[in-house]
Enzyme design. Structure first.
Site, PDB file in Angstrom:
ATOM      1  N   CYS A  54       0.828  -1.206   0.000  1.00 28.00           N
ATOM      2  CA  CYS A  54       0.000   0.000   0.000  1.00 28.00           C
ATOM      3  C   CYS A  54       0.864   1.259   0.000  1.00 28.00           C
ATOM      4  O   CYS A  54       1.512   1.583   0.987  1.00 28.00           O
ATOM      5  CB  CYS A  54      -0.907  -0.026   1.234  1.00 28.00           C
ATOM      6  SG  CYS A  54      -1.840   1.485   1.474  1.00 28.00           S
TER       7      CYS A  54
ATOM      8  N   GLY B 272       6.205  -8.730   7.192  1.00 24.19           N
ATOM      9  CA  GLY B 272       7.660  -8.668   7.189  1.00 24.19           C
ATOM     10  C   GLY B 272       8.173  -7.395   7.836  1.00 24.19           C
ATOM     11  O   GLY B 272       7.394  -6.651   8.451  1.00 24.19           O
TER      12      GLY B 272
ATOM     13  N   GLY C  23       9.062  -4.559   6.653  1.00 22.80           N
ATOM     14  CA  GLY C  23       8.428  -3.340   6.144  1.00 22.80           C
ATOM     15  C   GLY C  23       7.116  -3.080   6.858  1.00 22.80           C
ATOM     16  O   GLY C  23       6.884  -1.985   7.398  1.00 22.80           O
ATOM     17  N   SER C  24       6.277  -4.091   6.919  1.00 23.38           N
ATOM     18  CA  SER C  24       4.966  -3.964   7.570  1.00 23.38           C
ATOM     19  C   SER C  24       5.127  -3.594   9.039  1.00 23.38           C
ATOM     20  O   SER C  24       4.355  -2.792   9.573  1.00 23.38           O
ATOM     21  CB  SER C  24       4.210  -5.288   7.485  1.00 23.38           C
ATOM     22  OG  SER C  24       4.082  -5.680   6.148  1.00 23.38           O
TER      23      SER C  24
ATOM     24  N   ASP D 261      11.283 -16.035   4.212  1.00 25.67           N
ATOM     25  CA  ASP D 261      12.745 -15.893   4.141  1.00 25.67           C
ATOM     26  C   ASP D 261      13.480 -16.116   5.458  1.00 25.67           C
ATOM     27  O   ASP D 261      14.689 -16.220   5.476  1.00 25.67           O
ATOM     28  CB  ASP D 261      13.106 -14.491   3.628  1.00 25.67           C
ATOM     29  CG  ASP D 261      12.605 -14.268   2.213  1.00 25.67           C
ATOM     30  OD1 ASP D 261      12.721 -15.199   1.406  1.00 25.67           O
ATOM     31  OD2 ASP D 261      12.100 -13.175   1.924  1.00 25.67           O
TER      32      ASP D 261
ATOM     33  N   GLU E 228      18.305 -15.938  -5.055  1.00 25.53           N
ATOM     34  CA  GLU E 228      18.083 -14.845  -6.019  1.00 25.53           C
ATOM     35  C   GLU E 228      19.114 -13.724  -5.878  1.00 25.53           C
ATOM     36  O   GLU E 228      19.537 -13.127  -6.854  1.00 25.53           O
ATOM     37  CB  GLU E 228      16.701 -14.219  -5.797  1.00 25.53           C
ATOM     38  CG  GLU E 228      15.540 -15.044  -6.227  1.00 25.53           C
ATOM     39  CD  GLU E 228      14.239 -14.439  -5.710  1.00 25.53           C
ATOM     40  OE1 GLU E 228      13.289 -14.357  -6.484  1.00 25.53           O
ATOM     41  OE2 GLU E 228      14.178 -14.052  -4.526  1.00 25.53           O
TER      42      GLU E 228
ATOM     43  N   ARG F 265      20.783 -28.285 -16.547  1.00 22.54           N
ATOM     44  CA  ARG F 265      19.482 -27.612 -16.663  1.00 22.54           C
ATOM     45  C   ARG F 265      19.321 -26.599 -15.533  1.00 22.54           C
ATOM     46  O   ARG F 265      19.880 -26.786 -14.445  1.00 22.54           O
ATOM     47  CB  ARG F 265      18.329 -28.612 -16.569  1.00 22.54           C
ATOM     48  CG  ARG F 265      18.426 -29.790 -17.516  1.00 22.54           C
ATOM     49  CD  ARG F 265      18.295 -29.328 -18.970  1.00 22.54           C
ATOM     50  NE  ARG F 265      18.921 -30.315 -19.865  1.00 22.54           N
ATOM     51  CZ  ARG F 265      18.264 -31.257 -20.521  1.00 22.54           C
ATOM     52  NH1 ARG F 265      16.959 -31.348 -20.364  1.00 22.54           N
ATOM     53  NH2 ARG F 265      18.895 -32.089 -21.306  1.00 22.54           N
TER      54      ARG F 265
HETATM   55  P1  ADP Z   1       7.148  -6.724   4.100  1.00 21.06           P
HETATM   56  O1  ADP Z   1       6.230  -6.443   5.242  1.00 21.06           O
HETATM   57  O2  ADP Z   1       6.968  -8.138   3.596  1.00 21.06           O
HETATM   58  O3  ADP Z   1       8.579  -6.369   4.401  1.00 21.06           O
HETATM   59  P2  ADP Z   1       6.814  -4.285   2.464  1.00 21.06           P
HETATM   60  O4  ADP Z   1       8.147  -3.737   2.807  1.00 21.06           O
HETATM   61  O5  ADP Z   1       6.366  -4.206   1.054  1.00 21.06           O
HETATM   62  O6  ADP Z   1       6.659  -5.840   2.848  1.00 21.06           O
HETATM   63  O7  ADP Z   1       5.737  -3.550   3.397  1.00 21.06           O
HETATM   64  C1  ADP Z   1       4.362  -3.819   3.284  1.00 21.06           C
HETATM   65  C2  ADP Z   1       3.567  -2.553   3.448  1.00 21.06           C
HETATM   66  O8  ADP Z   1       3.826  -1.975   4.736  1.00 21.06           O
HETATM   67  C3  ADP Z   1       3.892  -1.451   2.460  1.00 21.06           C
HETATM   68  O9  ADP Z   1       3.222  -1.608   1.231  1.00 21.06           O
HETATM   69  C4  ADP Z   1       3.441  -0.203   3.202  1.00 21.06           C
HETATM   70  O10 ADP Z   1       2.049  -0.031   3.083  1.00 21.06           O
HETATM   71  C5  ADP Z   1       3.776  -0.555   4.652  1.00 21.06           C
HETATM   72  N1  ADP Z   1       5.093   0.010   5.037  1.00 21.06           N
HETATM   73  C6  ADP Z   1       6.317  -0.535   4.859  1.00 21.06           C
HETATM   74  N2  ADP Z   1       7.300   0.264   5.317  1.00 21.06           N
HETATM   75  C7  ADP Z   1       6.686   1.379   5.793  1.00 21.06           C
HETATM   76  C8  ADP Z   1       7.133   2.610   6.389  1.00 21.06           C
HETATM   77  N3  ADP Z   1       8.429   2.861   6.586  1.00 21.06           N
HETATM   78  N4  ADP Z   1       6.187   3.521   6.753  1.00 21.06           N
HETATM   79  C9  ADP Z   1       4.883   3.287   6.556  1.00 21.06           C
HETATM   80  N5  ADP Z   1       4.404   2.154   5.991  1.00 21.06           N
HETATM   81  C10 ADP Z   1       5.272   1.214   5.608  1.00 21.06           C
END
Ligand code: ADP
Length: 368
Positions: free
Chosen positions: A75, A104, A106-107, A152, A250, A280
């Site tokens: 998002c 993860g 980021g979330s 991961d 990767e 392969r």
């Molecule tokens: P993951 O949680 O698997 O690491 P992402 O890094 O894509 O995946 O984060 C998922 C979502 O969390 C993003 O699309 C965003 O909406 C939100 N998000 C991630 N980092 C931040 C941040 N620094 N500030 C606000 N929202 C964030």
């Protein structure tokens, strides 16, 4: 009555449904109302029917299901403050003051930011007359707890993330299938597995299948990696091994940061002037994420889900935002941002295990 919302965010992983099931049922068990936010932060920003009250039977049969049945999304709006203001408004409109997020790093970073900003987000909603002071009054504090869902195993401070053992099991199963053909035809296979930054899956798959050689991001290869790999494989072949398996993450690269691709490895193995092996490439791709959760992930998601609900109920404005971890077989709470920040600097795959020793146990390495 406390209203607790559960959300999955970021990349999906097997076990996320187990988390939702455990959180919903534990919340109800403790006399709270349980809600699910569909489609991750996207659902929080959009509101409406993205936020739904859940009953005990709504999550029946969810424990073993792969992926996430409440959806997940990336998002962009939530990265910006206006998006988070909308999310805060939707929380208040639904009466929710506690949020459990499975995702993860980021979330989880987003979650920490949301909680830190919460009072100022509410203030802004009142100033812009979106909500009244009376409406926000019961929601002065937002309690958030994180759970790590990731195939991961890339978060520091926890032995395993929810989903990593399902992905590892799937990879091993696939390598087993490939080995039959490799052995029959005396072929070499270069198998690419997921892991852009974290090589835990590739390393553990290498150990668990006795692969001949592996490439992971945490171990940038020296200039002589081509000779090194060919020498190991040649030695195994001379000693009578009929199959060759090379596992490459990767994000594999050399010490200059140049990507080491399956095609580069293929070329070396197949080269007429080199090993001249019938070679392969197999890219496992999304089969690694799919399928049902293995027993470990069902167990982990359930125990951690239960603990997350306890933690979010016990949290006070003074307590730090926590993430639920498993260390030495115990489910524990840890400061969320500490775990996220440590992840940026620690190569967990290498930190936890003796890479070289584990890899040298394959087949014939010790016999010469
Ligand atoms: P993951 O949680 O698997 O690491 P992402 O890094 O894509 O995946 O984060 C998922 C979502 O969390 C993003 O699309 C965003 O909406 C939100 N998000 C991630 N980092 C931040 C941040 N620094 N500030 C606000 N929202 C964030």
């Amino acid at each position: 009555k406390k209203k607790i919302a559960i959300m999955t965010s970021g990349g999906d992983s097997p076990g996320m449904n187990g988390v939702v099931r455990a959180c919903v049922r534990m919340a109800i068990h403790l006399g709270c109302d349980a809600f699910c936010v569909y489609e991750g932060y996207e659902g929080l920003v959009r509101g409406g029917d993205h936020i739904r009250k859940m009953e005990w039977h709504d999550v029946r049969g969810w424990l073993s299901e792969g992926g996430t049945l409440i959806g997940t999304a990336r998002c962009m709006e939530f990265y910006e403050r206006p998006g988070r203001v909308k999310a805060a408004k939707n929380m208040v409109l639904n009466g929710i003051d506690a949020l459990i997020i499975c995702g993860g790093d980021g979330s989880l970073t987003g979650a920490d930011r949301f909680r830190a900003e919460w009072p100022s987000l509410l203030k802004e909603l009142v100033e812009t007359k979106e909500l009244t002071a009376d409406e926000i009054a019961p929601y002065a504090h937002l309690n958030i707890v994180g759970l790590v869902g990731s195939i991961d195993n890339d978060l520091s401070g926890t032995d395993a993330t929810i989903g990593c053992y399902s992905a590892l099991a799937r990879i091993c199963e696939m390598v087993d299938y490939i080995e039959a053909t490799a052995s029959s035809h005396s072929r070499a296979f270069v198998i690419e597995v997921m892991g852009r930054h974290c090589g835990w899956l590739a390393l553990m798959a290498g150990v668990a299948t006795g692969a001949d050689f592996i490439f992971i991001p945490e171990k940038p290869r020296e200039d002589n990696w081509r000779e090194e790999m060919c020498a190991v494989i040649q030695r195994h072949r001379t000693l009578g091994k009929r199959k060759t398996i090379v596992i490459v993450a990767e994000g594999a690269h050399d010490r200059y940061g140049n990507h080491i691709s399956p095609e580069m490895i293929h070329k070396l193995l197949a080269d007429k002037d080199g090993l001249a092996l019938d070679t392969r490439i197999t890219t496992l791709g999304h089969v690694q994420r799919g399928g049902t959760a293995v027993a470990y992930d069902r167990m982990l998601s359930t125990l951690q889900g239960v603990e997350a609900v306890r933690a979010v109920i016990e949290a006070t404005p003074e307590t730090e935002t926590c993430v639920i971890a498993i260390t030495e077989n115990k489910i524990v709470r840890k400061p969320l941002m500490e775990a996220v920040l440590a992840t940026k600097s620690v190569a967990k795959a290498i930190e936890a295990h003796d890479f070289d020793l584990a890899m040298s146990l394959r087949d014939t390495e010790f016999s010469d």
